[in-house]
Design an enzyme around this catalytic site. Structure first.
Site, PDB file in Angstrom:
ATOM      1  N   TYR A 146       0.822  -1.226   0.000  1.00 25.97           N
ATOM      2  CA  TYR A 146       0.000   0.000   0.000  1.00 25.97           C
ATOM      3  C   TYR A 146       0.849   1.266   0.000  1.00 25.97           C
ATOM      4  O   TYR A 146       0.340   2.349  -0.237  1.00 25.97           O
ATOM      5  CB  TYR A 146      -0.958   0.018   1.203  1.00 25.97           C
ATOM      6  N   LYS A 195       3.996 -15.249   2.749  1.00 28.41           N
ATOM      7  CA  LYS A 195       3.879 -16.051   1.522  1.00 28.41           C
ATOM      8  C   LYS A 195       5.307 -16.358   1.086  1.00 28.41           C
ATOM      9  O   LYS A 195       5.749 -16.009  -0.015  1.00 28.41           O
ATOM     10  CB  LYS A 195       3.087 -15.247   0.475  1.00 28.41           C
ATOM     11  N   ASP A 227      -2.488 -18.137   2.551  1.00 26.69           N
ATOM     12  CA  ASP A 227      -3.668 -18.841   2.015  1.00 26.69           C
ATOM     13  C   ASP A 227      -4.150 -19.889   3.013  1.00 26.69           C
ATOM     14  O   ASP A 227      -5.354 -20.051   3.246  1.00 26.69           O
ATOM     15  CB  ASP A 227      -3.378 -19.447   0.632  1.00 26.69           C
ATOM     16  N   ASP A 251      -4.730  -6.673   6.404  1.00 28.67           N
ATOM     17  CA  ASP A 251      -5.963  -5.973   6.024  1.00 28.67           C
ATOM     18  C   ASP A 251      -7.060  -7.016   5.760  1.00 28.67           C
ATOM     19  O   ASP A 251      -8.186  -6.917   6.271  1.00 28.67           O
ATOM     20  CB  ASP A 251      -5.658  -5.168   4.738  1.00 28.67           C
ATOM     21  N   ASP A 255     -10.206  -8.462   8.684  1.00 27.56           N
ATOM     22  CA  ASP A 255     -11.641  -8.391   8.371  1.00 27.56           C
ATOM     23  C   ASP A 255     -12.284  -9.776   8.444  1.00 27.56           C
ATOM     24  O   ASP A 255     -13.392  -9.931   8.956  1.00 27.56           O
ATOM     25  CB  ASP A 255     -11.867  -7.801   6.977  1.00 27.56           C
TER      26      ASP A 255
END
Ligand code: NAD
Length: 360
Positions: A146, A195, A227, A251, A255
């Protein structure tokens, strides 16, 4: 202890829910022999109405002079509020971005707790959630994809977009240290999510996290690919204590984790910098649809205040007293409208605050 707390009541339901959290802080301070010095700070729409901007430099300085800041949500209804006729840099949310940047808040903490009493709101199967769960998602907030360089260019007549994911070892080390320190106050387990089978940034993340882990021999470290973590959150959420991860993964996972707890009115959060300073706020927004009606759930803000006691002031016993009072009120069957279910007693914002205060 004297606690210097900045208070941003904010917009919409903000003033209602922050007032209840202050009630709980006052009661806790009283009970445990502390004093609190509040500094009122204006941000968001409330600041636009007075100063024409969502956050003044003077307010930033006043926030910096406090030990921690408690905040309600900011913002209004984007369709009807005059604040959204202003250019984007003058709208309420710009204040939020500015304060995070000015205070160098690089670590975001979002607990996802499923109280046994609220299991009905959880979309997962009963056998998975029996006994509830309690995890803390720790997300790096100022680096990664980001904040990396981005561009869209035409290459041989084809539009191509680039986003770069960059982390240096110092950025990883400071959040990893925070994550392990927080695990020491909990069940002493860190799941570092990356990852590393694909990304260089993740391989560096893993290396630095392992170096930091060596300084915390009491904490168990495990690595999990992002994942797999997304799957494990719905398959077996009870396995997690602290989930430590970079910006974009955090992020998405925070959620996901919060939604499996079922209710936005219960979700606390904190953003921390390298000192003990933190900004504590509910995860939800300013809920303009229910503002001023006395029906908002103050528990997320009250639990954010408990996090403030624990992480900014090291008052663990006091934080536990607040959390236990919330659990007791829920166990006794009191509910605000958003978490109401059959056979329970519906209460408003102020009554919920009074009930929790009475149990401290
Ligand atoms: P929201 O979270 O305000 O509301 C979504 C739904 O959840 C609404 O139905 C609302 O009534 C309900 N809700 C939220 N908090 C509740 C509580 N404590 N008790 C009971 N019900 C609750 O999201 P939104 O409607 O998308 O956004 C409204 C405004 O809030 C916007 O201006 C948005 O930009 C702002 N916002 C601010 C923050 C922040 O300050 N950190 C975060 C998210 C959204």
């Amino acid at each position: 202890m004297n606690l210097k707390i900045g208070v941003i009541k904010g917009d919409g339901i903000g003033p209602e829910i922050v007032t209840e959290a202050m009630k709980i802080l006052d009661k806790t301070a009283d009970k445990y022999g502390h004093t609190i010095e509040y500094t009122k700070l204006l941000m968001g729409g409330a600041s636009i109405d007075v100063h024409g901007v969502p956050l003044t430099d003077e307010t930033v300085d006043a926030a910096k002079s406090c030990d921690a800041v408690l905040m309600g949500s900011i913002g209004g209804d984007a369709k009807t509020s005059p604040w959204y006729k202003l250019e984007p840099s003058k709208r309420p949310e710009a204040g939020l971005l500015k304060i995070r940047k000015e205070l160098n808040l690089f670590a975001n903490l979002r607990p996802a707790v499923l109280y046994d009493e609220l299991r009905g709101a959880c979309p997962l199967k009963e056998e998975i959630t029996e006994g509830g769960f309690d995890m803390m998602i720790m997300r790096e907030l100022t680096g990664g994809l980001y904040f990396g360089e981005r561009k869209t260019v035409e290459e041989n007549g084809v539009l191509t977009a680039y986003d770069s994911l960059t982390y240096n070892e110092n950025e990883i080390r400071r959040i990893a240290k925070r994550g392990f320190a927080i695990a020491m106050k909990r069940r002493k387990k860190v799941t570092s999510v990356d990852k590393a089978n694909v990304l260089d940034s993740s391989r560096l993340w893993r290396k630095v996290v392992e170096e930091v882990a060596a300084e915390y021999p009491e904490v168990t470290l495990e690595h999990m690919l992002v994942d797999n973590c997304a799957m494990q959150l719905v398959k077996n959420p009870k396995q997690f204590d602290v989930i430590l991860t970079e910006n974009m993964f955090g992020d998405i996972l925070s959620d996901e984790a919060s939604m499996v707890t079922g209710s936005i009115g219960m979700l606390a959060s904190a953003s921390l910098n390298e000192t003990k300073f933190g900004l504590y706020e509910p995860s939800g927004g300013s809920a303009p649809d229910i503002a001023g009606q006395g029906i908002a759930n103050p528990i997320a803000t009250i639990l954010s205040a408990a996090m403030m006691l624990r992480y900014s002031f090291d008052l663990d016993k006091e934080a536990e007293a607040v959390e236990a009072a919330v659990a007791k009120v829920l166990a006794d069957g009191y509910r605000t409208g958003d978490i109401m279910s059959e056979g329970k007693e519906k209460v408003g914002t102020v009554e919920m605050g009074d009930l929790i205060a009475a149990y401290i």
